[in-house]
Design an enzyme around this catalytic site. Structure first.
Site, PDB file in Angstrom:
ATOM      1  N   LYS A  72       0.693  -1.152  -0.092  1.00 20.30           N
ATOM      2  CA  LYS A  72      -0.026   0.006   0.072  1.00 20.30           C
ATOM      3  C   LYS A  72       0.767   1.222   0.178  1.00 20.30           C
ATOM      4  O   LYS A  72       0.618   2.186  -0.847  1.00 20.30           O
ATOM      5  CB  LYS A  72      -0.969   0.074   1.156  1.00 20.30           C
ATOM      6  N   ARG A  84      -9.362   0.454   8.856  1.00 23.59           N
ATOM      7  CA  ARG A  84      -8.759  -0.924   9.396  1.00 23.59           C
ATOM      8  C   ARG A  84      -9.803  -1.638  10.101  1.00 23.59           C
ATOM      9  O   ARG A  84      -9.363  -2.865  10.234  1.00 23.59           O
ATOM     10  CB  ARG A  84      -7.434  -0.400  10.077  1.00 23.59           C
ATOM     11  N   ARG A  88      11.714  -5.644   5.057  1.00 24.53           N
ATOM     12  CA  ARG A  88      11.465  -4.256   4.756  1.00 24.53           C
ATOM     13  C   ARG A  88      12.411  -3.286   5.410  1.00 24.53           C
ATOM     14  O   ARG A  88      12.672  -3.599   6.519  1.00 24.53           O
ATOM     15  CB  ARG A  88      10.023  -4.044   4.997  1.00 24.53           C
ATOM     16  N   ARG A 124      11.719  -0.993  10.860  1.00 24.12           N
ATOM     17  CA  ARG A 124      10.859  -0.298  11.856  1.00 24.12           C
ATOM     18  C   ARG A 124      10.573  -1.386  12.791  1.00 24.12           C
ATOM     19  O   ARG A 124      10.622  -2.550  12.844  1.00 24.12           O
ATOM     20  CB  ARG A 124       9.550  -0.109  11.255  1.00 24.12           C
ATOM     21  N   ARG A 139       0.596  -8.191  13.747  1.00 24.11           N
ATOM     22  CA  ARG A 139      -0.062  -7.552  12.861  1.00 24.11           C
ATOM     23  C   ARG A 139      -0.872  -8.153  11.909  1.00 24.11           C
ATOM     24  O   ARG A 139      -1.847  -7.639  11.524  1.00 24.11           O
ATOM     25  CB  ARG A 139       1.090  -6.544  12.320  1.00 24.11           C
TER      26      ARG A 139
HETATM   27  P1  ADP Z   1       1.200  -1.825   8.138  1.00 22.22           P
HETATM   28  O1  ADP Z   1       0.136  -1.466   7.206  1.00 22.22           O
HETATM   29  O2  ADP Z   1       2.358  -2.169   7.178  1.00 22.22           O
HETATM   30  O3  ADP Z   1       1.155  -2.642   9.334  1.00 22.22           O
HETATM   31  P2  ADP Z   1       1.160   0.710   8.823  1.00 22.22           P
HETATM   32  O4  ADP Z   1       2.414   1.926   8.685  1.00 22.22           O
HETATM   33  O5  ADP Z   1       0.126   1.234   7.905  1.00 22.22           O
HETATM   34  O6  ADP Z   1       2.020  -0.495   8.581  1.00 22.22           O
HETATM   35  O7  ADP Z   1       0.765   0.855  10.508  1.00 22.22           O
HETATM   36  C1  ADP Z   1       1.616   0.431  11.571  1.00 22.22           C
HETATM   37  C2  ADP Z   1       0.840   0.567  12.899  1.00 22.22           C
HETATM   38  O8  ADP Z   1       0.248   1.708  12.958  1.00 22.22           O
HETATM   39  C3  ADP Z   1      -0.269  -0.657  12.664  1.00 22.22           C
HETATM   40  O9  ADP Z   1       0.176  -1.814  13.132  1.00 22.22           O
HETATM   41  C4  ADP Z   1      -1.260   0.050  13.974  1.00 22.22           C
HETATM   42  O10 ADP Z   1      -0.623  -0.087  15.491  1.00 22.22           O
HETATM   43  C5  ADP Z   1      -1.014   1.674  13.850  1.00 22.22           C
HETATM   44  N1  ADP Z   1      -2.267   2.040  12.843  1.00 22.22           N
HETATM   45  C6  ADP Z   1      -2.034   2.452  11.292  1.00 22.22           C
HETATM   46  N2  ADP Z   1      -3.431   2.539  10.891  1.00 22.22           N
HETATM   47  C7  ADP Z   1      -4.167   2.313  11.724  1.00 22.22           C
HETATM   48  C8  ADP Z   1      -5.625   2.396  11.935  1.00 22.22           C
HETATM   49  N3  ADP Z   1      -6.324   2.872  10.962  1.00 22.22           N
HETATM   50  N4  ADP Z   1      -6.208   2.202  12.937  1.00 22.22           N
HETATM   51  C9  ADP Z   1      -5.507   1.750  14.024  1.00 22.22           C
HETATM   52  N5  ADP Z   1      -4.215   1.542  14.143  1.00 22.22           N
HETATM   53  C10 ADP Z   1      -3.684   2.032  12.869  1.00 22.22           C
END
Ligand code: ADP
Length: 247
Positions: A40, A112, A150, A183, A194
């Site tokens: 994404k 999400r 990554r 990260r 996750r």
């Molecule tokens: P990835 O999609 O690869 O897990 P992101 O950078 O999108 O990585 O998200 C990292 C973290 O940020 C998630 O594991 C969560 O803890 C938090 N997060 C991101 N977007 C949301 C969301 N829409 N709702 C709740 N937590 C979120």
């Protein structure tokens, strides 16, 4: 909110042409949906260059807020769990209300949960925003391989993968030469958490969006370079554009 058809960009970055798609006539809210590691973030950056509408990543926003977002938020992210709907909904509303998002935006990592999806759909409907959800579908084993390899630039946020998309110089960002980092939430135990959170809380959002009659396109993003996946997204957008033109 409409983009001008005459409004064309110059040359693109990474081989991706930067002219705008006509689809911006019909869509203002592009939502990238998929599991962690589905690409994404990478696709959102390519789309941002091409369409010149902002890339809004909830993960990046939460990381940038860091400690200021509160210790609960930081601990939640480090554990690979989801931050509360209330915090994220407010943060996204605030971001999408800014001037630069008036013409359109690319959402990455949101919604999400079902509650976030309901909130967003309501927000879109109240403002007459036409969304298109692009679902990046990727095999589980491919996801694991991608996430463990990554790397990210701590300054500009560019994403790499040591196997499939390495930087030109080992461990250094192509754009600004910064040393790349893993990260905290890309450690293996956290990756499992996750992916678990995705299966339990996020995958059902797709069913909700489909059942609610939202426009959802699935793109097979398991194979091919980021540019090849980007071309598939582009095709999906153009198909959508043609349908809207006819309809
Ligand atoms: P990835 O999609 O690869 O897990 P992101 O950078 O999108 O990585 O998200 C990292 C973290 O940020 C998630 O594991 C969560 O803890 C938090 N997060 C991101 N977007 C949301 C969301 N829409 N709702 C709740 N937590 C979120």
């Amino acid at each position: 909110m409409k983009a001008s058809r005459r409004d064309r960009g110059g040359s693109g970055v990474g081989g991706v042409p930067s002219e705008r798609f006509a689809f911006l006539f019909f869509v203002n809210g592009l939502v990238l949906f998929g599991s962690p590691g589905s690409g994404k973030g990478t696709q959102a950056k390519l789309l941002e260059q091409c369409l010149r509408i902002p890339h809004v990543s909830t993960g990046d926003m939460l990381r940038a807020k860091g400690a200021a977002a509160g210790s609960v938020v930081v601990a939640t992210m480090e554990a690979g769990a989801l931050v509360s709907d209330e915090v994220v909904n407010l943060m996204v509303e605030d971001r999408l209300s800014r001037e630069d998002a008036a013409r359109g935006f690319i959402l990455d990592g949101y919604p999400r949960t079902r509650a976030q999806a309901e909130h967003l759909c309501c927000w879109f409907d109240q403002r007459g925003i036409r969304e298109l959800v692009i679902h990046l579908s990727v095999d589980y084993n491919v996801i694991i391989a991608r996430l463990t390899g990554r790397r990210q630039c701590p300054v500009c946020g560019s994403l790499y993968n040591i196997v499939s998309q390495p930087p030109r110089v080992d461990e250094l960002c192509d754009r600004d030469g910064q040393r790349l980092v893993v990260r905290d939430d890309d450690r293996e135990s956290v990756i499992r958490e996750r992916l678990d959170a995705y299966e339990r809380q996020t995958r059902p959002v797709l069913d909700y969006l489909n059942a609610a009659g939202r426009r959802v396109y699935s793109v097979d993003a398991s194979q091919g370079s980021p540019e090849e996946v980007f071309q598939k997204i582009r095709q999906a957008l153009e198909t959508h554009d043609r349908k809207e033109n006819v309809g």
